[in-house]
Scaffold this motif. Structure first.
Motif, PDB file in Angstrom:
ATOM      1  N   ALA A  41       0.554  -1.198   0.204  1.00 54.85           N
ATOM      2  CA  ALA A  41       0.095  -0.085  -0.450  1.00 54.85           C
ATOM      3  C   ALA A  41       1.013   1.170  -0.172  1.00 54.85           C
ATOM      4  O   ALA A  41       0.270   2.602  -0.669  1.00 54.85           O
ATOM      5  N   LYS A  42       1.732   1.485   0.463  1.00 53.72           N
ATOM      6  CA  LYS A  42       2.907   2.722   0.888  1.00 53.72           C
ATOM      7  C   LYS A  42       3.664   2.498  -0.805  1.00 53.72           C
ATOM      8  O   LYS A  42       3.436   4.393  -1.081  1.00 53.72           O
ATOM      9  N   THR A  43       3.946   1.558  -0.979  1.00 49.86           N
ATOM     10  CA  THR A  43       4.146   2.020  -2.446  1.00 49.86           C
ATOM     11  C   THR A  43       3.320   2.429  -3.367  1.00 49.86           C
ATOM     12  O   THR A  43       3.342   3.072  -4.405  1.00 49.86           O
ATOM     13  N   ALA A  44       2.052   1.872  -3.600  1.00 46.94           N
ATOM     14  CA  ALA A  44       1.604   1.946  -4.540  1.00 46.94           C
ATOM     15  C   ALA A  44       0.608   3.474  -4.311  1.00 46.94           C
ATOM     16  O   ALA A  44       0.277   4.316  -5.452  1.00 46.94           O
ATOM     17  N   ARG A  45       0.267   4.133  -3.124  1.00 50.83           N
ATOM     18  CA  ARG A  45       0.408   5.422  -2.638  1.00 50.83           C
ATOM     19  C   ARG A  45       1.717   5.816  -3.819  1.00 50.83           C
ATOM     20  O   ARG A  45       0.968   7.522  -3.882  1.00 50.83           O
ATOM     21  N   ALA A  46       2.736   6.086  -3.278  1.00 48.45           N
ATOM     22  CA  ALA A  46       3.510   6.928  -3.424  1.00 48.45           C
ATOM     23  C   ALA A  46       3.444   6.809  -4.748  1.00 48.45           C
ATOM     24  O   ALA A  46       3.565   7.604  -6.108  1.00 48.45           O
ATOM     25  N   GLU A  47       2.971   5.850  -5.675  1.00 48.80           N
ATOM     26  CA  GLU A  47       2.863   5.952  -6.846  1.00 48.80           C
ATOM     27  C   GLU A  47       2.317   6.393  -7.909  1.00 48.80           C
ATOM     28  O   GLU A  47       1.978   7.581  -9.125  1.00 48.80           O
ATOM     29  N   LEU A  48       0.696   6.481  -7.010  1.00 47.74           N
ATOM     30  CA  LEU A  48      -0.620   7.128  -7.553  1.00 47.74           C
ATOM     31  C   LEU A  48      -0.217   8.599  -7.468  1.00 47.74           C
ATOM     32  O   LEU A  48      -0.977   9.700  -8.067  1.00 47.74           O
ATOM     33  N   LYS A  49       0.660   9.027  -6.215  1.00 48.24           N
ATOM     34  CA  LYS A  49       0.666  11.057  -5.903  1.00 48.24           C
ATOM     35  C   LYS A  49       1.863  11.229  -7.318  1.00 48.24           C
ATOM     36  O   LYS A  49       2.214  12.329  -7.740  1.00 48.24           O
ATOM     37  N   ARG A  50       2.742  10.233  -7.319  1.00 50.09           N
ATOM     38  CA  ARG A  50       3.545  10.833  -9.316  1.00 50.09           C
ATOM     39  C   ARG A  50       3.192  10.587  -9.513  1.00 50.09           C
ATOM     40  O   ARG A  50       3.280  11.877 -11.152  1.00 50.09           O
ATOM     41  N   LEU A  51       2.355   9.303  -9.671  1.00 46.75           N
ATOM     42  CA  LEU A  51       1.347   9.640 -11.195  1.00 46.75           C
ATOM     43  C   LEU A  51      -0.407  11.184 -11.247  1.00 46.75           C
ATOM     44  O   LEU A  51      -0.839  11.201 -12.769  1.00 46.75           O
ATOM     45  N   GLU A  52      -0.063  12.129  -9.912  1.00 50.82           N
ATOM     46  CA  GLU A  52      -0.877  12.808  -9.709  1.00 50.82           C
ATOM     47  C   GLU A  52      -2.297  12.189  -9.912  1.00 50.82           C
ATOM     48  O   GLU A  52      -3.335  13.352 -10.411  1.00 50.82           O
ATOM     49  N   HIS A  53      -2.810  11.265  -9.354  1.00 51.65           N
ATOM     50  CA  HIS A  53      -4.295  10.847  -8.959  1.00 51.65           C
ATOM     51  C   HIS A  53      -4.772  12.220  -8.603  1.00 51.65           C
ATOM     52  O   HIS A  53      -4.307  13.075  -8.004  1.00 51.65           O
ATOM     53  N   PRO A  54      -5.957  12.629  -8.961  1.00 47.07           N
ATOM     54  CA  PRO A  54      -6.552  13.793  -8.537  1.00 47.07           C
ATOM     55  C   PRO A  54      -6.962  13.981  -7.472  1.00 47.07           C
ATOM     56  O   PRO A  54      -7.597  14.658  -6.024  1.00 47.07           O
TER      57      PRO A  54
END
Length: 237
Positions: A41-54
């Protein structure tokens, strides 16, 4: 009722700009989803932040997939898709369902009649194979080799013999803190004319990919592999 779609979303291999490793359409698809099944989950949140999830990350439904999921775990994770919700499957790094438990979720999705859509993105295994100069027509990925030194060396000799018989490139990985021991085992166990590719930190600024014969590797200082993601490839003749 329409079933949802399971999108397989590749995750960056490190802190590189998303524009370098994630196609625009893939990033757009990830930003359109609010339900994710992930390895970490931590890695996924970092990736979604990197992808600029709205959406605020705290508002997303992010569920971790157990390392060894049972049927009830898989069915529970797929229940929102059966109700019509689309979902994204994310590995900790690279392509989901390759060398991780996500493959079991994908298999169960097929059994449930859920559409599975793989998306384009970084794969350390394919990137290493592409850049190795070794045989890309016949290759096999073997995951992790045994930790025990004697068993590991025996397995290396087996893979080398199989590579020579079939002209097959053999790929494998190691836990980063054991990379240096793996390199030394390959250098001391394989035949002098066997080619070894060491692909480190793929897609990162510190990326290094080098293919040499074992004889040549013995003539130079070992590469810096300590705690750095690395793919090893061999091709014997």
């Amino acid at each position: 009722m329409r079933k949802g779609t399971l999108y397989l979303i590749p995750v960056s291999l490190g802190p590189s700009p998303s524009s370098l490793t994630t196609p625009t359409d893939v990033a757009s698809r990830a930003r359109s989803l609010n339900y994710f099944v992930v390895e970490n989950a931590k890695t996924a949140r970092a990736e979604l932040k990197r992808l600029e999830h709205p959406a605020p990350l705290r508002d997303l439904d992010i569920r971790e997939l157990p390392e060894k999921p049972g049927a009830s775990d898989l069915d529970g994770l797929l229940a929102p898709l059966l109700a019509g919700l689309d979902a994204g499957l994310m590995s900790e790094a690279g392509c989901p369902a390759v060398a991780d438990p996500g493959a079991l979720l994908v298999r169960r999705a097929h059994e449930k009649g859920i559409a599975v859509v793989p998306l384009v993105g970084p794969s350390s295994l394919l990137l290493a194979l592409m850049a190795s100069g070794l045989n890309g027509q016949s290759f096999a990925f073997h995951g992790y080799l045994p930790v025990d030194e004697e068993a590991r060396n025996k397995r290396i000799r087996e893979l080398e013999a199989e590579s020579a018989r079939h002209s097959r490139t053999q790929l494998f990985i190691e836990t980063p803190y054991r990379n240096e021991r793996m390199f030394e085992a390959l250098r001391s166990t394989c035949r002098p004319d066997t080619r070894l590719c060491v692909a480190r930190d793929l897609t990162l600024e510190s990326e290094s990919i080098s293919t040499r014969t074992i004889a040549d590797w013995k003539q130079i200082s070992p590469p810096d592999l300590a705690r750095r993601p690395t793919v090893f490839l061999i091709l014997a003749t």
